[in-house]
Design a protein around this motif. Structure first.
Motif, mmCIF file in Angstrom:
data_model
loop_
_atom_site.group_PDB
_atom_site.id
_atom_site.type_symbol
_atom_site.label_atom_id
_atom_site.label_comp_id
_atom_site.label_asym_id
_atom_site.label_seq_id
_atom_site.Cartn_x
_atom_site.Cartn_y
_atom_site.Cartn_z
ATOM 1 N N ARG A 94 7.067 -3.211 -11.712
ATOM 2 C CA ARG A 94 7.330 -4.379 -10.863
ATOM 3 C C ARG A 94 8.815 -4.467 -10.506
ATOM 4 O O ARG A 94 9.167 -4.682 -9.348
ATOM 5 C CB ARG A 94 6.873 -5.649 -11.588
ATOM 6 N N GLU A 95 9.676 -4.275 -11.503
ATOM 7 C CA GLU A 95 11.121 -4.333 -11.247
ATOM 8 C C GLU A 95 11.576 -3.174 -10.356
ATOM 9 O O GLU A 95 12.548 -3.302 -9.617
ATOM 10 C CB GLU A 95 11.881 -4.325 -12.573
ATOM 11 N N GLY A 96 10.867 -2.041 -10.445
ATOM 12 C CA GLY A 96 11.204 -0.907 -9.595
ATOM 13 C C GLY A 96 10.629 -1.013 -8.199
ATOM 14 O O GLY A 96 10.854 -0.141 -7.357
ATOM 15 N N GLU A 97 9.887 -2.113 -7.957
ATOM 16 C CA GLU A 97 9.286 -2.390 -6.646
ATOM 17 C C GLU A 97 8.456 -1.216 -6.151
ATOM 18 O O GLU A 97 8.533 -0.801 -4.990
ATOM 19 C CB GLU A 97 10.371 -2.757 -5.628
ATOM 20 N N VAL A 98 7.660 -0.647 -7.066
ATOM 21 C CA VAL A 98 6.802 0.482 -6.709
ATOM 22 C C VAL A 98 5.536 -0.067 -6.051
ATOM 23 O O VAL A 98 4.608 -0.511 -6.720
ATOM 24 C CB VAL A 98 6.445 1.324 -7.955
ATOM 25 N N ASN A 99 5.520 -0.061 -4.736
ATOM 26 C CA ASN A 99 4.364 -0.560 -3.989
ATOM 27 C C ASN A 99 4.197 0.243 -2.707
ATOM 28 O O ASN A 99 4.288 -0.282 -1.600
ATOM 29 C CB ASN A 99 4.529 -2.046 -3.671
ATOM 30 N N PRO A 100 3.976 1.554 -2.846
ATOM 31 C CA PRO A 100 3.885 2.404 -1.654
ATOM 32 C C PRO A 100 2.673 2.082 -0.813
ATOM 33 O O PRO A 100 1.592 1.789 -1.330
ATOM 34 C CB PRO A 100 3.790 3.821 -2.249
ATOM 35 N N ASN A 101 2.839 2.134 0.475
ATOM 36 C CA ASN A 101 1.768 1.860 1.425
ATOM 37 C C ASN A 101 1.300 3.192 1.994
ATOM 38 O O ASN A 101 2.015 3.836 2.754
ATOM 39 C CB ASN A 101 2.292 0.952 2.540
ATOM 40 N N ASN A 102 0.101 3.653 1.612
ATOM 41 C CA ASN A 102 -0.398 4.909 2.156
ATOM 42 C C ASN A 102 -1.886 4.804 2.448
ATOM 43 O O ASN A 102 -2.542 3.817 2.120
ATOM 44 C CB ASN A 102 -0.079 6.080 1.218
ATOM 45 N N THR A 103 -2.427 5.837 3.067
ATOM 46 C CA THR A 103 -3.816 5.780 3.525
ATOM 47 C C THR A 103 -4.805 5.791 2.370
ATOM 48 O O THR A 103 -5.872 5.187 2.457
ATOM 49 C CB THR A 103 -4.137 6.970 4.447
ATOM 50 N N VAL A 104 -4.473 6.474 1.287
ATOM 51 C CA VAL A 104 -5.421 6.659 0.191
ATOM 52 C C VAL A 104 -5.760 5.342 -0.485
ATOM 53 O O VAL A 104 -6.903 5.094 -0.878
ATOM 54 C CB VAL A 104 -4.851 7.663 -0.836
ATOM 55 N N THR A 105 -4.773 4.457 -0.623
ATOM 56 C CA THR A 105 -4.942 3.238 -1.416
ATOM 57 C C THR A 105 -5.126 1.989 -0.560
ATOM 58 O O THR A 105 -4.942 0.882 -1.053
ATOM 59 C CB THR A 105 -3.726 3.042 -2.335
ATOM 60 N N ASN A 106 -5.470 2.153 0.702
ATOM 61 C CA ASN A 106 -5.598 0.993 1.586
ATOM 62 C C ASN A 106 -6.922 0.969 2.332
ATOM 63 O O ASN A 106 -7.554 2.006 2.553
ATOM 64 C CB ASN A 106 -4.455 0.967 2.614
ATOM 65 N N SER A 252 8.134 6.068 3.639
ATOM 66 C CA SER A 252 8.353 6.425 2.233
ATOM 67 C C SER A 252 7.033 6.415 1.463
ATOM 68 O O SER A 252 6.790 7.279 0.611
ATOM 69 C CB SER A 252 9.347 5.458 1.585
ATOM 70 N N GLY A 253 6.171 5.431 1.774
ATOM 71 C CA GLY A 253 4.861 5.361 1.126
ATOM 72 C C GLY A 253 3.981 6.549 1.483
ATOM 73 O O GLY A 253 3.277 7.104 0.624
ATOM 74 N N ILE A 254 4.026 6.947 2.750
ATOM 75 C CA ILE A 254 3.268 8.122 3.181
ATOM 76 C C ILE A 254 3.735 9.353 2.416
ATOM 77 O O ILE A 254 2.932 10.139 1.895
ATOM 78 C CB ILE A 254 3.433 8.341 4.698
ATOM 79 N N LEU A 255 5.043 9.511 2.329
ATOM 80 C CA LEU A 255 5.587 10.676 1.639
ATOM 81 C C LEU A 255 5.331 10.617 0.138
ATOM 82 O O LEU A 255 5.057 11.634 -0.497
ATOM 83 C CB LEU A 255 7.092 10.789 1.920
ATOM 84 N N TYR A 256 5.383 9.436 -0.423
ATOM 85 C CA TYR A 256 5.098 9.244 -1.844
ATOM 86 C C TYR A 256 3.682 9.719 -2.164
ATOM 87 O O TYR A 256 3.441 10.370 -3.181
ATOM 88 C CB TYR A 256 5.259 7.764 -2.192
#
Length: 422
Positions: A94-106, A252-256
């Protein structure tokens, strides 16, 4: 929930309830999981596993139906760890703000927003342009080990090779290669493994570092004077400086997502392909004599021994799957590897056959809106590996007592070590 089956007439071992017999993190299970799933498909094709809190789905038709209906079965569950994380690990993420937006998880509409620019950038032309580079890279790797007595192909080649190809395709500096491979393994263990609390903390820090590095790499390319002619450059051109179309955080989320799925699974696919073909020696000899058989051989590996063993969805409404009532909000564990061995879909499924007519019907790359966008690149990489190995190392053989499966997890399966000689 249990379908009756006469064990005496089938010759199968007695089956006492898959929910209690399924031991997903047991190393002995991982060594040869397929007999368990054969029993499950015949006796209890959909069952509840109380420890995991998942309904487990094993048959081809049921899994395909779930994948084909994203409006009824959500992909957002993939944002969650397979096993509950400790409060400390959750706080680190949460503190690292890890919330990538990508196709797999949406789900839509977020999925459509992200998928559209990926389709724009991940065109066949980009993939086809990679073949000469991939072939040259395969030759370089072979040159490094061909004079050795024996090698572990995973550490010698398959661990880094797919990441190196992906970096070339995406347009990332290779100086980050070793970091990405390390971070990917940490992400795999945290999201899909069964780690004790103290190890979760360590791996959570690695995931935060992975996310920050993804953002750093995107910013470096975005700040460059000239937009490069590669996948990342295409995403930036599509964005055209407009955050409402696509933000740098979105990229960044796509690349992640791609930096994990785009090479971790290909590492396993390459290992599974070589291991399976060398185990079924006559099939290896056939592709050495006729490399035109290789594309279908890759599809048969994807059916018979896929790199992605499990996938997940969440039911958005109560639904009946295989005669079992799944409640709204129910977690679904899809045994993708079991679907490829379903007797109702594939004749003699336990036989590895590179001439199989319908092997391309496998679900190894998914199905429907969430079909793996990197499938063409993965197929290209493994095809070139097999072509070059068949040409230069036709006498390749396994060192049988030195094969080790991957760490137990609820995502992927492939050899952690794969020793060969020639």
């Amino acid at each position: 929930m249990i379908l009756e089956n006469n064990a005496a007439s089938t010759g199968k071992c007695p089956f006492h309830g898959a929910g209690s017999e399924f031991k997903p993190f047991d190393q002995t299970y991982w060594e040869d999981p397929y007999p368990f799933w054969e029993n499950a498909r015949q006796n209890e094709p959909v069952f509840y596993h109380p420890e995991l809190n998942y309904w487990v789905v094993t048959r081809y038709a049921d899994i395909k139906k779930i994948l084909a209906e994203p409006a009824s079965f959500s992909s957002k569950i993939l944002k969650e760890a397979m096993r509950p994380l400790s409060q400390q690990a959750i706080q680190i993420l949460r503190e690292g703000e890890v919330n990538p937006n990508n196709t797999v998880t949406n789900d839509d509409p977020e999925h459509k927003k992200i998928r559209r620019p990926i389709n724009y950038a991940f065109v066949p032309k980009r993939v086809n342009e990679m073949e000469s580079k991939v072939r040259a890279l395969v030759s370089e790797y072979i040159d490094r080990f061909i004079y050795k007595e024996k090698v572990d192909l995973v550490s010698e080649m398959f661990f880094e090779f797919p990441a190196e190809v992906l970096f070339e395709f995406l347009g990332f500096p290779k100086k980050y290669l070793s970091e990405i491979k390390q971070f990917s393994e940490q992400r795999l263990l945290l999201r899909f493994g069964n780690l004790p609390a103290e190890e979760q903390v360590k791996e959570a820090h690695g995931v935060v570092d992975f996310w920050r590095l993804s953002k750093k790499m995107v910013k470096e390319v975005a700040d460059a004077e000239v937009t490069p002619d590669n996948f990342l450059g295409d995403l930036l051109r599509y964005r055209n400086g407009d955050d409402t179309i696509l933000s740098l955080e979105d990229i960044s989320g796509i690349l992640y997502g791609l930096l994990f799925a785009g090479h971790e699974t290909t590492t396993n696919l390459a290992g599974n392909a070589i291991r399976t073909l060398l185990t079924e020696r006559h099939e290896w000899d056939e592709i050495c004599a006729n490399t035109n058989l290789i594309p279908n051989a890759i599809e048969e590996v994807m059916r018979y021994n896929p790199p992605v063993f499990y996938w997940r969805r969440r039911a958005l409404k109560s639904v009946n799957i295989g005669g079992v009532e799944i409640p709204e909000g129910g977690n679904l564990l899809l045994v993708m590897a079991s679907s490829g061995h379903d007797e109702a879909k594939f004749e003699e499924p336990e036989k590895f056959d590179i001439h199989r007519k319908n092997t391309k019907d496998h679900l190894g790359f998914g199905f429907g809106k969430h079909f793996c966008i990197g499938a063409p690149l993965a197929r290209l990489e493994v095809r070139v590996i097999l072509e070059e190995f068949a040409k230069r190392l036709p006498n390749l053989q396994l060192v049988e007592d030195e094969i080790k499966p991957i760490v137990s997890n609820l995502f992927a399966r492939g050899p952690k070590e794969l020793w060969v000689k020639w």
